[in-house]
Scaffold this motif. Sequence first.
Motif, mmCIF file in Angstrom:
data_model
loop_
_atom_site.group_PDB
_atom_site.id
_atom_site.type_symbol
_atom_site.label_atom_id
_atom_site.label_comp_id
_atom_site.label_asym_id
_atom_site.label_seq_id
_atom_site.Cartn_x
_atom_site.Cartn_y
_atom_site.Cartn_z
ATOM 1 N N ILE C 145 0.805 -1.210 0.000
ATOM 2 C CA ILE C 145 0.000 0.000 0.000
ATOM 3 C C ILE C 145 0.839 1.262 0.000
ATOM 4 O O ILE C 145 0.298 2.363 -0.030
ATOM 5 N N GLY C 146 2.132 1.136 0.035
ATOM 6 C CA GLY C 146 2.918 2.362 0.031
ATOM 7 C C GLY C 146 4.379 2.037 -0.079
ATOM 8 O O GLY C 146 4.772 0.868 0.025
ATOM 9 N N PRO C 147 5.212 3.052 -0.266
ATOM 10 C CA PRO C 147 6.646 2.793 -0.434
ATOM 11 C C PRO C 147 7.270 2.151 0.797
ATOM 12 O O PRO C 147 8.316 1.496 0.684
ATOM 13 N N GLN C 148 6.692 2.351 1.970
ATOM 14 C CA GLN C 148 7.325 1.824 3.172
ATOM 15 C C GLN C 148 6.475 0.771 3.862
ATOM 16 O O GLN C 148 6.877 0.219 4.868
ATOM 17 N N THR C 149 5.262 0.544 3.378
ATOM 18 C CA THR C 149 4.318 -0.215 4.189
ATOM 19 C C THR C 149 3.655 -1.322 3.390
ATOM 20 O O THR C 149 3.333 -1.168 2.222
ATOM 21 N N LEU C 194 -0.020 5.057 0.254
ATOM 22 C CA LEU C 194 0.149 5.639 1.586
ATOM 23 C C LEU C 194 1.569 6.187 1.667
ATOM 24 O O LEU C 194 2.525 5.441 1.883
ATOM 25 N N ASP C 195 1.726 7.484 1.455
ATOM 26 C CA ASP C 195 3.102 7.997 1.405
ATOM 27 C C ASP C 195 3.240 9.339 2.105
ATOM 28 O O ASP C 195 4.102 10.132 1.755
ATOM 29 N N ASN C 196 2.383 9.632 3.080
ATOM 30 C CA ASN C 196 2.554 10.905 3.775
ATOM 31 C C ASN C 196 3.756 10.837 4.702
ATOM 32 O O ASN C 196 4.224 9.744 5.045
ATOM 33 N N PRO C 197 4.294 12.002 5.103
ATOM 34 C CA PRO C 197 5.577 12.000 5.858
ATOM 35 C C PRO C 197 5.484 11.384 7.254
ATOM 36 O O PRO C 197 6.507 11.200 7.900
ATOM 37 N N ILE C 198 4.301 11.106 7.744
ATOM 38 C CA ILE C 198 4.247 10.457 9.070
ATOM 39 C C ILE C 198 3.492 9.136 8.990
ATOM 40 O O ILE C 198 2.944 8.644 9.998
ATOM 41 N N GLN C 199 3.495 8.499 7.800
ATOM 42 C CA GLN C 199 2.684 7.292 7.647
ATOM 43 C C GLN C 199 3.213 6.114 8.472
ATOM 44 O O GLN C 199 2.464 5.200 8.768
ATOM 45 N N GLY C 200 4.485 6.147 8.850
ATOM 46 C CA GLY C 200 5.042 5.031 9.594
ATOM 47 C C GLY C 200 4.286 4.736 10.881
ATOM 48 O O GLY C 200 4.325 3.615 11.390
ATOM 49 N N ASP C 263 3.645 13.535 21.414
ATOM 50 C CA ASP C 263 2.572 12.638 21.836
ATOM 51 C C ASP C 263 2.933 11.189 21.545
ATOM 52 O O ASP C 263 3.861 10.679 22.128
ATOM 53 N N TRP C 264 2.202 10.551 20.619
ATOM 54 C CA TRP C 264 2.507 9.141 20.362
ATOM 55 C C TRP C 264 3.267 8.945 19.059
ATOM 56 O O TRP C 264 3.517 7.842 18.662
ATOM 57 N N TRP C 265 3.583 10.028 18.337
ATOM 58 C CA TRP C 265 3.960 9.870 16.935
ATOM 59 C C TRP C 265 5.429 10.229 16.675
ATOM 60 O O TRP C 265 6.058 10.889 17.488
ATOM 61 N N MET C 266 5.878 9.851 15.521
ATOM 62 C CA MET C 266 7.135 10.380 14.996
ATOM 63 C C MET C 266 7.053 10.368 13.464
ATOM 64 O O MET C 266 6.196 9.689 12.892
ATOM 65 N N CYS C 267 7.952 11.147 12.837
ATOM 66 C CA CYS C 267 7.851 11.262 11.385
ATOM 67 C C CYS C 267 8.728 10.194 10.713
ATOM 68 O O CYS C 267 9.615 9.617 11.332
ATOM 69 N N ASP C 268 8.475 9.937 9.456
ATOM 70 C CA ASP C 268 9.232 8.930 8.719
ATOM 71 C C ASP C 268 10.683 9.322 8.543
ATOM 72 O O ASP C 268 11.570 8.482 8.472
ATOM 73 N N GLU C 269 10.919 10.630 8.466
ATOM 74 C CA GLU C 269 12.287 11.106 8.306
ATOM 75 C C GLU C 269 13.142 10.626 9.481
ATOM 76 O O GLU C 269 14.259 10.140 9.310
ATOM 77 N N GLU C 361 9.613 25.000 5.573
ATOM 78 C CA GLU C 361 8.888 25.526 6.722
ATOM 79 C C GLU C 361 8.591 24.389 7.686
ATOM 80 O O GLU C 361 8.707 23.214 7.352
ATOM 81 N N ASP C 362 8.162 24.732 8.891
ATOM 82 C CA ASP C 362 7.649 23.710 9.801
ATOM 83 C C ASP C 362 6.423 23.069 9.162
ATOM 84 O O ASP C 362 5.574 23.763 8.598
ATOM 85 N N GLN C 363 6.365 21.730 9.265
ATOM 86 C CA GLN C 363 5.243 21.021 8.645
ATOM 87 C C GLN C 363 4.287 20.604 9.735
ATOM 88 O O GLN C 363 4.645 19.830 10.638
ATOM 89 N N ALA C 364 3.060 21.084 9.720
ATOM 90 C CA ALA C 364 2.096 20.732 10.761
ATOM 91 C C ALA C 364 1.129 19.695 10.224
ATOM 92 O O ALA C 364 0.827 19.660 9.035
ATOM 93 N N PHE C 365 0.670 18.827 11.101
ATOM 94 C CA PHE C 365 -0.318 17.803 10.726
ATOM 95 C C PHE C 365 -1.505 17.925 11.658
ATOM 96 O O PHE C 365 -1.297 18.073 12.872
ATOM 97 N N PRO C 366 -2.760 17.846 11.185
ATOM 98 C CA PRO C 366 -3.120 17.797 9.764
ATOM 99 C C PRO C 366 -2.669 19.072 9.055
ATOM 100 O O PRO C 366 -2.603 20.130 9.676
ATOM 101 N N ALA C 367 -2.414 18.941 7.773
ATOM 102 C CA ALA C 367 -1.845 20.062 7.027
ATOM 103 C C ALA C 367 -2.712 21.301 7.173
ATOM 104 O O ALA C 367 -3.948 21.241 7.107
ATOM 105 N N GLY C 368 -2.061 22.424 7.436
ATOM 106 C CA GLY C 368 -2.766 23.685 7.509
ATOM 107 C C GLY C 368 -3.434 23.943 8.847
ATOM 108 O O GLY C 368 -4.039 24.997 9.046
ATOM 109 N N SER C 369 -3.315 23.000 9.794
ATOM 110 C CA SER C 369 -3.990 23.213 11.081
ATOM 111 C C SER C 369 -3.180 24.168 11.946
ATOM 112 O O SER C 369 -1.982 24.345 11.759
ATOM 113 N N THR C 370 -3.836 24.797 12.860
ATOM 114 C CA THR C 370 -3.145 25.671 13.797
ATOM 115 C C THR C 370 -3.643 25.375 15.205
ATOM 116 O O THR C 370 -4.710 24.766 15.393
#
Lengths: 261, 207, 541, 423
Positions: C145-149, C194-200, C263-269, C361-370
């Motif tokens: 389903i994706g390059p890493q998954t 499934l290839d978003n930067p935090i899909q892992g 929180d519970w997450w980390m990015c694929d990078e 720039e800083d990348q926020a998730f969900p995109a565009g959220s503040t």
Amino acid sequence: MNASLPYLIYALFAVGGAGIYLALPRSGRSTAVPGSILGLAAVGMFVAVVAKYALPSEGAGFSYLFSAMALIGAGRVVTHPKAVYCVLYFVLVIISVSMLLVLQGAEFLAIALIVVYAGAILVTYAFVLMLSQQSASVPGDVRSREPFLAVLAGFFTMACIAGQVGDLPLAAAPSSEQVIRLAQHGEADQAVMPEMMVDGNTAAMGAALMTKYVVTLETTGVLLLVALVGAMAVAKKRVPIEESPDPEKPLGQVGREAAPF
Amino acid sequence: MITEDDIIIVDDMRRDMSLTERFYLPQIAQGLSVTLRRMFTKRVTLQYPEMRREPKLEGDLTDPHSQLNASRYRGVHRLNRDPDGRVACVACFMCETACPAHCIHIDAAESPWPDREKYPAKFDIDELRCIYCGMCEEACPVDAIELTYEYDLVGNTRNEMIFDKGKLLEVFDETCQIKPRRNPRITGYAGTGSPDHQPARPTGEQH
Amino acid sequence: MPKITIDEQEIEFAAGIPVLQAALDAGLDIPHYCYHPGLTVVASCRLCLMEMKMPHPKSGELGWAPKLFPSCQTPARDGMVVRFNSETVVTGRERCMEYFLLNHPLDCPVCDQAGECSLQDYSYKFGKPESRMVDPKLVMPKKDIGPQTLLYSDRCVMCTRCVRFTKEVSGTSELCITNRGTNSEIDVFPGKPLDNPIQGNVVDLCPVGALLDKDFLFKQRVWFLQSAPSICPGCSAGCAIRVDANDDIVYRLKPRFNPGVNDWWMCDEGRFGWKYALSDERITTPRLRRGSSTKTPKWEDVSEILQYRFSQHVDEHGSGGMVVVLSPMMSCEEAWLLLSFMLKVGPNVTAVIGPILSVGEDQAFPAGSTGDETKFIIRSEKAPNRRGLEMIIDQAGCETLSFDEFVESVGDGEVSAAWIVGGYPEKTWVPKALEKAVGKLELLVAQDLFETKLTAAAAVTLPACAFTERAGCFVNHAGLIQPFESAVAPPNGCHRDGQYLYELAGYQGLYTPDRVRELMAATMSQFADVREAAPAPVHLH
Amino acid sequence: MLDLLKNQLLFSGLLIAVLMGAINLGVAYCTFYERKISAWIQNREGPNRVGFFGLFWGFHFWGYGQPMADGLKFLLKEEMIPDKADKPLYVMAPAISFIVSTIGIAVIPWGGYLDIDADGIVDVACQVANPDIGLLYVLGVGSLGVYGVVLGAWASNNKYSLFGGIRAAAQMLSYEIPLGLAILVVVLSCGEVRLENIVRAQIEGGGTWNVFVHPLAFFLLFVTQLAETNRAPFDMAESEQELVGGFHTEYGALKFALFFLSEYTHMIINSAFLCVLFLGGWHFPWIPGLGLEDTAWWAVLAKMAMLGTKIAGCVFVYMWIRWTLPRFRFDQLMRLAWKGLIPTGLGLVALAVVMTYFGIPGSESVWPKLIWGLGGNAAVLFMVVLVVGMSPAGVTGRQANMPPISLLSPAKRVPRADQGTAN
């Protein structure tokens, strides 16, 4: 006999005594080498003197050899810094002396000496010494106490004895072996095998012990028996058996409270 | 497990010996007669290079008197093949996990076959390190690793004694007629190492 | 604090959380699949069912309600009485487990999740040993389903955590459920992998072995891995992570719960960007250069050699032209040790912070959220410890330059001696201008992971360590001091830079971050009591 | 040439050379048979692979080449001296041990007298030396045997060795007493200390083998010789299980081989003495024509072969016992010597004295000797059994303090009689 001979012998004793004194282990600088040289020189000269004045006899070479061995061994008994070696030199002395006794025809005495001294008493010494440590590092072992007085006393006593025997001929009586051999190869022309003509001195000694010296022998025996009983009385001190206060924990298991499995 | 009920303490350590026992000699004579009789009984020695112990494949294997029976011996390992001649191992690492001597080393990879996910790309057993406990055999969920009866395992170098997958499969090819120890099957995974199994042709490219 | 009675046991809880969370916080082992505190509640797995006391509709008398309630969806209220240990609950749970296992293949031996699989655990704890199913199991497809998954659909228990994650956290909504009933599957839309930067994170979220990481696939069984708490050095966010290693080889990184930071997450990078640490090209031994000949000194002699070289340099040229370039990849302790050594040799040393890569720039998730809507941020500043270095240099009170100014002054020949620390994942961090000017330095000590123009030119080259081998603390973009431990030993022959800097700074014995922080706390009180930022995670998966 | 041999000294020299060769070969094959017998007792084959140079197409000769191979191995192994050992003594000890065990050969009468040129005149005695204290010589040499062991043990600077040495010393001292007593019995009943004469006394008019007259003394001598040679069950000095190898723990290669050789030489020599003192030496029982008067070379050879056979039998019993009996505990060993063997020996000496007083040994007929001897031995045996029966059960002090061990409830204890069914 040369009249000055005893004085020569005394002088040799003095030299030997000086050698022993020097060779005795001591703290500080060791003088063992000059001491040994002096002692050996004394022994050598003594042998030379004796060889010059003694009557020629069969086995004289052996006699000198064993005498020298006994003398040197005795010197090493007192001068060696390691106790176990002292015991071994003592054994050497015993064996040499018993060889001399054999040469004198006293086989029984020779073997008795070996059995009693080398075989029993010195083994006991060795047994005790083995429990001490191996290296001669204890100051008490490597330093002799009152060396001068000891040497003086020892050699004075020896000189006294030598003075008594100095006039006796140093010839050996023919041994029983020699007698047998003489009987075999001499003029004896018996057609049967040789009779054991000579009983040897064992039988003679037995006879003497059981007749002339029987009281002495028995007295000695009684004394030894008394000593034996006394030793047992001393040794057999009953160690009181402790009763464990807690019957669940018998004494054999004090300190081991873990269950067996 | 041993419970307290199994322990019997013989409360008679200082039982008085009978007179003959205390006198030793009759007892010694008895002992000597035993050894003397032994000297004239049949030898049990096997003259090894000329004679060999073989596994007993029929009859009662638990018979303690079957002296020349190697059926309970755990010898060199083999890596079984499935009926298609492929290595039966699925690289689950259970043997490596169970191994108390840490002598098994597996590199897993995605299997080239559609019906399997994983297979061992490498499978090494250090036979010098192995203690032949048989835990790998018990741990294997597909009965892929088994200890054969082969006991004369020798080599000239240490490297030679590290058996890789090819060598372990060769051992199977040589011994595939015999199913060691007839363990109860755990998984019912059919096809490997059964006594009626025909020796599969080694298919080299599938190792 | 409000109180709730669970299984006849009174428990305090934070207001506004579901009963399940309250029970989990109290340390009770309540099985659940679909519930995750970071995601919305759907109450689909029905494993966390409970019994609850309610007033009787007619008599108003308080009694056990006749049906079971999902505890994840029921908000906890003060004075509530619930139970998880009644026969009804236990039977219900067993039935649910039986359903989950109807089609689940029995392939634990080859499944990478085995050992950390909650289906496995719950089967042992709460399930039945036998299945009553007589029909053959459904066999679902495996999907890339994706390059890493990878997705192994037949292991899926349809908890939909992954779907909710892509919808709510990453905001990319790649995953969805197709088909209905027993045939339902997780899937991606055609042509939209499934290839978003935090899909892992979906792999971490999956309670079973359905979603798998291609990078870790078949590499190790998880029970062989040993974990060490660490901090991701990928950016200045300072995500708390776990480094899983076996036999001194790192196999994977996993996020740790770190409230307010990641929180519970980390990015694929961060998750996949650590492979440089395993590279064979790393420098592992110190190296001395005199003219064109090089020599490898013994480690015991290194600190003496450095001391000698620097003091000789100070004798000849004075300490005015001395610069130390501290890398933002260093931990605070290491930077402090190095700076104190340099200050000891030359009191006029200038401290410089190494180059800091900034990507977009800083990348926020969900995109565009503040604000509160933002669930996760990937920082643009790709260095973990800029703030920490600034604190240390400020405190030391020495002169400082920006890195560009430093490069310039090297070009101008104003710098006579420099200790330059690298440690960046890329070998290309050295600016061209510095490469050109490096010959003008009288004395250069370079400390880096890989060979660069700097290390080639340096009089003394020292190996640096990757973050998995270091121990210390990083200060993140918000000024939060976070400690981390070393997970593996450095490559063969290499020493931890903390250790040799510790010796160089004149201390004896084993380098431990705690001991150095004690020393630092004498002048910087913020390092006095550095603790693990995140408590041990209650929510295990 | 023959005339030269008539010289007893030269003949003795020749005899020494022959005997040393024969005994060393015998020792080598003793080690071989030790292993064979142990194997047979344990239902094994024993060494059976080494033949002679592949002679006869690889036929193995049932392993008869094994001793040669062993010897060669001992020769070729690296000689090592432990760093902290007392080097002179460490090297000397095996030599002492070997020499002492070997010199006993000198007094053994191997085959009476030899008439070399068959002229009716006895030329030489087939004995290296015949001193009139033959028996005492044996005792003296035997008493020195402990030195090799003790010195080797001490010089190795090894705790296990030291323990072995201490045990050996205490054991040999203790067992020398019953040994002496047993020999005393022979001396009294033969009235002789020359070994040749002791053999003669067992053959000539009215004499019979001493073992028939004094079986208990024979047994006593055998047991004490077992202890003197450090053979099982008296091998406390070695006790592999506790002390690794006891006094020879630190020895290897040829030095170890010397210790080994001396043990087996000791065994052979001791057997020879046993045969001479109790089994009539070279005497062929009940075969006329091979008595004292037969001095032809073939008769002497036959006599020597007879003695050799008897020695081999004794050595076999030594080995048989070793592979049958477990080792004594040290306190048992001491108790056996001081409470068992010495009182028995004293009783036997008393018996022999009484017999001598009544002139029994000198009688021309066998019967009074047998009646007195066997009756007296039976009486002594009865007394010993009585004493053993009356004495309290043999436990050490430590054991006396030890109650039966049980941490479990007393109800679990079962009397010994129930043990069989309970198991």
